[in-house]
Design an enzyme around this catalytic site. Sequence first.
Site, short mmCIF file in Angstrom:
data_model
loop_
_atom_site.label_atom_id
_atom_site.label_comp_id
_atom_site.label_asym_id
_atom_site.label_seq_id
_atom_site.Cartn_x
_atom_site.Cartn_y
_atom_site.Cartn_z
N ARG A 165 -5.55 -7.26 -14.06
CA ARG A 165 -6.16 -6.14 -13.32
C ARG A 165 -6.03 -4.84 -14.09
O ARG A 165 -4.96 -4.51 -14.60
CB ARG A 165 -5.48 -6.00 -11.97
CG ARG A 165 -5.90 -4.77 -11.19
CD ARG A 165 -5.29 -4.76 -9.83
NE ARG A 165 -3.86 -4.57 -9.87
CZ ARG A 165 -3.23 -3.40 -9.73
NH1 ARG A 165 -3.94 -2.29 -9.55
NH2 ARG A 165 -1.93 -3.33 -9.75
N GLU A 208 -4.34 5.93 -16.95
CA GLU A 208 -3.39 4.82 -17.01
C GLU A 208 -3.84 3.82 -18.08
O GLU A 208 -4.94 3.96 -18.64
CB GLU A 208 -3.28 4.14 -15.64
CG GLU A 208 -2.63 5.04 -14.59
CD GLU A 208 -2.52 4.37 -13.24
OE1 GLU A 208 -1.88 3.31 -13.16
OE2 GLU A 208 -3.07 4.91 -12.28
N HIS A 260 4.34 -5.51 -14.31
CA HIS A 260 4.22 -4.08 -14.67
C HIS A 260 5.24 -3.80 -15.76
O HIS A 260 6.40 -4.20 -15.65
CB HIS A 260 4.49 -3.20 -13.44
CG HIS A 260 4.00 -1.80 -13.60
ND1 HIS A 260 4.57 -0.92 -14.50
CD2 HIS A 260 3.00 -1.12 -13.01
CE1 HIS A 260 3.93 0.24 -14.44
NE2 HIS A 260 2.96 0.15 -13.55
N ARG A 268 -1.82 -3.31 -19.26
CA ARG A 268 -0.40 -3.60 -18.98
C ARG A 268 0.03 -5.02 -19.34
O ARG A 268 1.23 -5.24 -19.58
CB ARG A 268 -0.03 -3.23 -17.55
CG ARG A 268 -0.78 -3.82 -16.46
CD ARG A 268 -0.20 -3.39 -15.12
NE ARG A 268 -0.43 -1.98 -14.80
CZ ARG A 268 -0.71 -1.53 -13.59
NH1 ARG A 268 -0.76 -2.37 -12.56
NH2 ARG A 268 -0.89 -0.25 -13.36
N THR A 285 0.83 -1.22 0.00
CA THR A 285 0.00 0.00 0.00
C THR A 285 0.86 1.26 0.00
O THR A 285 0.64 2.19 -0.78
CB THR A 285 -0.92 0.00 1.24
OG1 THR A 285 -1.76 -1.16 1.19
CG2 THR A 285 -1.76 1.26 1.31
#
Length: 509
Positions: A375, A116, A232, A279, A44
Site C-alpha cells: 500500500r 511520505e 511499517h 515502505r 482509525t
Amino acid sequence: MIPTNYLIIGSGVAGLTFAIKIADRFPAKKITIITKSTEDESNTKYAQGGIAIVLNEEQDSYQKHILDTLICGDGLCDKSVVEMVITEGPKRLKELIDWGAKFDKNSKGDFDLGKEGGHSQNRVVHHKDQTGFEIERTILLEAHKKKNIQILDHHFSLDLIVNDGSCHGAYVLNQKTNEILHFQSDFTLLATGGIGHLYGHTTNPVIATGDGIAMALRANATIKDMEFIQFHPTALYDDSSNSKFLISEAVRGFGAYLRTKNGLRFMQIYDERGELAPRDIVSQSIDLELKKTSDNCVYLDCTHLDLDAFIKHFPMIYERCLSIGIDIAKNWIPVIPAQHYLCGGIVVDKNGKTSVENLFACGECSQTGLHGANRLASNSLLEALVYSDKIYTYLANNFLEKHHPKNIISNLNLVKKNKINSDYILKIKIKLQLLMRQNAGIVRYDTDLFKANQQIILWLIELEKKINISQINAEIYELYNLITVGKLIVEQSIVRNQNHGGFMKFASC
Ligand code: FAD
Ligand code: SIN
C-alpha cells in the site's frame, strides 16, 4: 432475533462513514453499529500521517498519484480501482470537512500537504500527527446526531448468519451481559479493520485481530492477497509493550534520516529514493541491516530539522519521545519495523460487494485491488472513504426488503459449559505471535512456512474442540480468528512463488 435493516460491524472510518450516509438517505430504516470495544477504539483513531489526496493541481495531478500507487503496488494493483479511488479523493475530503473535521493549513490558507514514502509530491492532508483521532472524533459526533443509528459498544460479533449463500445478520456476544444476540439484517457490512495482533509486534491497537476476515471465511467468502503484510519501517523501539508507538513516515517526509548505530545513512545503499522509498523497501532494508549488524534497532535522526516546525507538525511524536527521555533535537529515535497493515482481505467488487449475497466489506478488512503488493502511504483512509461511499450509493439505489428464513439454527452452543482457561488462550496467542514473526515476517522461507502451517493446523483443531465444549467468550474467539487468519497468510505465502512489494520469500535459508 433483533431485526435491523443495516448491520455494521465496526466503528472505524469505514463503518461510521457508511452509517452516516445511509442513515441520512433512509431516515425510517434502522442502522445498528456493533463494536467490540469502546466506540472510538479502532485503527482509525491512531492514524498519524493523513489522507493522500490530490489538491494542488499546479505541481500534482491525479495521474501522478495513480502512478505512485501503481509503482508501490509493484504490478499487482487493479488500475481501474486505483483510478476510481484517487479521482474521488477531493469529494470525500469535502464531506469530512462539512461534518466538521479540521485539517492543517499553511500561512496562505491552503492545505499544508505532507509527504511520505513512495509519493512523488506533497499530497498528504493531515491534522498535525493525529489525523485519525480528528476523523474518528468528527464521524462519531455526526453518527450520534442520527436518530436511526444505534451504536452498541462492547458487542463482539462471533459469526455471520448465512443461509443458502446469503447473509442475514450476525451472532453477537453482548460482553456486558454475556448473552448471545441474533441480529437479523437486510444488509451486513464488515468494517472490522486489521490483523496486527497476529504478529504481536504491531502499530495496531489490541482490537486488530482479523475477526471480520475469519468470519467471512467461515461464511465462504473469497479472501485474497493475505501474504501481503505491510511492515511499517519506523515503530518506536520499546521493549515494554507489544503495541508499538508509530513514528509517522511523514517525519521522514519532513527530512529525517535513517541511520545505523554508527551513523551510516544506509538507505542510499538500497534505493536512490533513500528514506522516502516505499515502505516495503525501507522495511526490507532495515531488516537486512539489522541482520548484518546484529543490532536491535536503527535510528531516526531529526537533529538537523527545524525544531519549532517539527513540534507544530508532530506534537504527539515529540511529546512521546520526550516522555521516554528522547529529546529529538539532540537524540536519535530508536526504531524498528513492525506489522502495520494488511493489503489483502475479503474480496469486494467496485460496489463493496463480497462473494456472499447481502454481505459487504469495507476498509482494512477488504481487498479492493487498490494496494496490490504494497500500500502507498496514506491511501488506506482514502480507500475506506471512497468505498463506504460506493457501498452507500449502491444500496441507496438498490434497496429491496429482504425475506429472511424463519428458523435458522445457530451452531453456536449456548448451553453453559466449562469456563475456558484464560492462561491457555494467552499461552497459545504468544506462541502464535512468535511463530508468525519468525516464520511469516518481512523475509520468509518455504521451509519455515511449511512448519508454521503444520503447527497452525494442530492449534486450529485443538481450539475448535475447545470451543465446542467451552463457554464462549471474546478472548477464545479472537484467538480462533487469529489462528484462522494466520493459516490464510501462511497458505497464501506458500502458494505465491514470485516476490512482489511487501512479499519476499526464498526456498530455504
Ligand atoms: P478500524 O478503524 O480498525 O475499525 C475496526 C472496527 O471494527 C473497530 O471499531 C473494532 O472494534 C471493530 N471490530 C473488530 N472486530 C470486531 C468484532 N468481532 N465485533 C465487533 N466489532 C469488531 N492510514 C492512512 O491512510 N493514513 C495514515 O496516516 C495512517 N496512519 C496509521 C497509523 C497507525 C498507528 C495505524 C495503526 C494505522 C494507520 N493507517 C493509516 C491505517 C488506517 O488507519 C487503517 O487502515 C484504517 O483506519 C482502517 O479503518 P477501518 O474502518 O477499516 O478499521
Ligand atoms: C504514517 O503516518 O506513517 C502511517 C501512514 C499510513 O499508514 O498510511
